[in-house]
Write a protein that holds these residues in place. Sequence first.
Motif, PDB file in Angstrom:
ATOM      1  N   VAL A  29       4.965   8.729   0.836  1.00 10.35           N
ATOM      2  CA  VAL A  29       5.627   8.013   0.928  1.00 10.35           C
ATOM      3  C   VAL A  29       7.184   8.147   0.710  1.00 10.35           C
ATOM      4  O   VAL A  29       7.845   7.663   1.482  1.00 10.35           O
ATOM      5  CB  VAL A  29       4.754   6.607  -0.617  1.00 10.35           C
ATOM      6  CG1 VAL A  29       6.043   5.643  -0.542  1.00 10.35           C
ATOM      7  CG2 VAL A  29       4.172   6.461  -0.621  1.00 10.35           C
ATOM      8  N   LEU A  30       7.646   8.780   0.164  1.00 10.54           N
ATOM      9  CA  LEU A  30       8.969   8.751   0.256  1.00 10.54           C
ATOM     10  C   LEU A  30       9.384   9.839   1.723  1.00 10.54           C
ATOM     11  O   LEU A  30      10.326   9.729   2.200  1.00 10.54           O
ATOM     12  CB  LEU A  30       9.624  10.239  -1.142  1.00 10.54           C
ATOM     13  CG  LEU A  30      11.076  10.885  -0.954  1.00 10.54           C
ATOM     14  CD1 LEU A  30      11.836   9.610  -0.401  1.00 10.54           C
ATOM     15  CD2 LEU A  30      11.218  11.432  -1.989  1.00 10.54           C
ATOM     16  N   LYS A  31       7.824  10.565   2.259  1.00 13.29           N
ATOM     17  CA  LYS A  31       8.393  11.287   3.617  1.00 13.29           C
ATOM     18  C   LYS A  31       8.473  10.480   4.332  1.00 13.29           C
ATOM     19  O   LYS A  31       9.274  10.685   5.787  1.00 13.29           O
ATOM     20  CB  LYS A  31       7.477  12.559   3.483  1.00 13.29           C
ATOM     21  CG  LYS A  31       7.734  13.358   4.701  1.00 13.29           C
ATOM     22  CD  LYS A  31       6.308  14.413   5.113  1.00 13.29           C
ATOM     23  CE  LYS A  31       6.748  15.114   5.700  1.00 13.29           C
ATOM     24  NZ  LYS A  31       5.394  15.916   6.221  1.00 13.29           N
ATOM     25  N   ASP A  32       7.836   9.458   4.663  1.00 14.39           N
ATOM     26  CA  ASP A  32       7.901   8.527   5.333  1.00 14.39           C
ATOM     27  C   ASP A  32       9.470   7.744   5.534  1.00 14.39           C
ATOM     28  O   ASP A  32       9.711   7.179   6.287  1.00 14.39           O
ATOM     29  CB  ASP A  32       5.734   7.575   5.016  1.00 14.39           C
ATOM     30  CG  ASP A  32       4.646   8.327   4.878  1.00 14.39           C
ATOM     31  OD1 ASP A  32       5.170   8.862   6.248  1.00 14.39           O
ATOM     32  OD2 ASP A  32       3.785   7.914   5.160  1.00 14.39           O
ATOM     33  N   TYR A  33       9.370   7.222   4.461  1.00 15.73           N
ATOM     34  CA  TYR A  33      10.416   6.415   4.593  1.00 15.73           C
ATOM     35  C   TYR A  33      12.323   7.550   4.560  1.00 15.73           C
ATOM     36  O   TYR A  33      12.181   6.700   5.343  1.00 15.73           O
ATOM     37  CB  TYR A  33      10.624   6.037   3.044  1.00 15.73           C
ATOM     38  CG  TYR A  33      10.298   4.908   1.923  1.00 15.73           C
ATOM     39  CD1 TYR A  33       8.561   4.856   2.673  1.00 15.73           C
ATOM     40  CD2 TYR A  33      10.218   4.778   0.795  1.00 15.73           C
ATOM     41  CE1 TYR A  33       8.379   3.562   2.571  1.00 15.73           C
ATOM     42  CE2 TYR A  33       8.951   3.949   0.516  1.00 15.73           C
ATOM     43  CZ  TYR A  33       8.846   3.281   0.866  1.00 15.73           C
ATOM     44  OH  TYR A  33       8.171   1.821   0.949  1.00 15.73           O
TER      45      TYR A  33
END
Length: 427
Positions: free
Chosen positions: A270-274
Amino acid sequence: MDKQIIKQVIGEYQSKIRGVSLTERPMTFDGAANYVLVGVRRAGKSYLLYQDIKKQLKEGAIDPNGFLYINFEDERIADMSAMELNIFIDSYKEMYGDKEPLIYLDEIQNVDGWEKFARRLADQKYRVMITGSNAKMLSREIASTLGGRFIPRQVDPFSFSDFLHYKGIELNQGWEYDPTEKTVVYRAFEDYFYYGGFAEGFNMADQKEYLNSLYQKILMGDIVERNKIRNSRVFRLLGKKLAQSVMQPTALTRLRHIIESAGDRISLPVLKDYLEYMTDAYLIFGIPNLVSPLSDQETVKKRYFVDNGILNLFLFQGETQLLENLVAINLNRKFRNNDEELRLFYYSKNIEIDFVVPEIKMAYQVCYNIHKDQATYDRETGSLLSFLSAFPDYQGTIISYDDDETLEIKGKSIEVIPVWKWMCKEF
């Protein structure tokens, strides 16, 4: 969609653009080519469409009604589908006969499937210019659909040179040796340094309020809403933490730890997506380590904000961060990364070098005041000398806020240059 509404929209935009007064930016376009202009919201993409239209009108290439401009953020056409887009062409021809207009489609990424319509217009030999605020407009899938018929251009907030031109400040040869001209440039730079290059806010009484409003629009409209992010609070926290660590290389695991230490949980995917969402909206950009493995170059980066004005919203007495961010912006403007080749790096292996540009064999250190104390002087010059010893075909420069001199150390010549002077000379 009601054609009468469409015709009203067409006529209103034609009248508005014919009457608008512009200060031209130094970006020109081939009159026979199609373009996709991308960049952060309010960077000036619409302005450049207006500029091109005014140029075509001035040169007599088109008559006063010879262009079709549509802004897809207009609420009257907000719910259009790609299948309905041809209604603009039909409505225009009902208004002005069977002539073919120059076509300008602003923020068209709001219409899913827009690229097939754009491709068809190009195939029909219309001259088309498109803008959007998301990097996915240049994805391989969309580029394949467009079939090489459009030239991509990234539009940034105003550079310092753009800012000076906007303010009516023209640099004469040898301006840096003229105390009066130098003072004018320096005073202009102080404003640009803290408030950045979003032209819409230049003449506002409260520039910080404008920038905060713009940041919220980018964050909530272009990122959170578009990507259907549920936990906007964590996303806001991520933006704040990126600003506070703007000078530091940050791995995904470290960013996750920083967020979780504030009481929130987030997974690495999710962090990578953000981070990808923020990059796609042109809010931030990343620079990898020159000597890192390829796998780490994607995950461990120094991340900077697209404009000092937005970064400054998060800082208190953040001159050091603002200085490095501004140097990053200007180097990225000239040597920005693309899918095929990385051109701008930092260097970290026993020593730290802020920016390295292999293409021109330059290494840059950024230091607000090189003579702050002996430790600062030794650290900055020592790192640069070590790098130049390991890479003897490189030259080294230290970019400061106000120091201006040439250092001769151990047989190496190192230029120390004020950032405002460097930007005027290099960009």
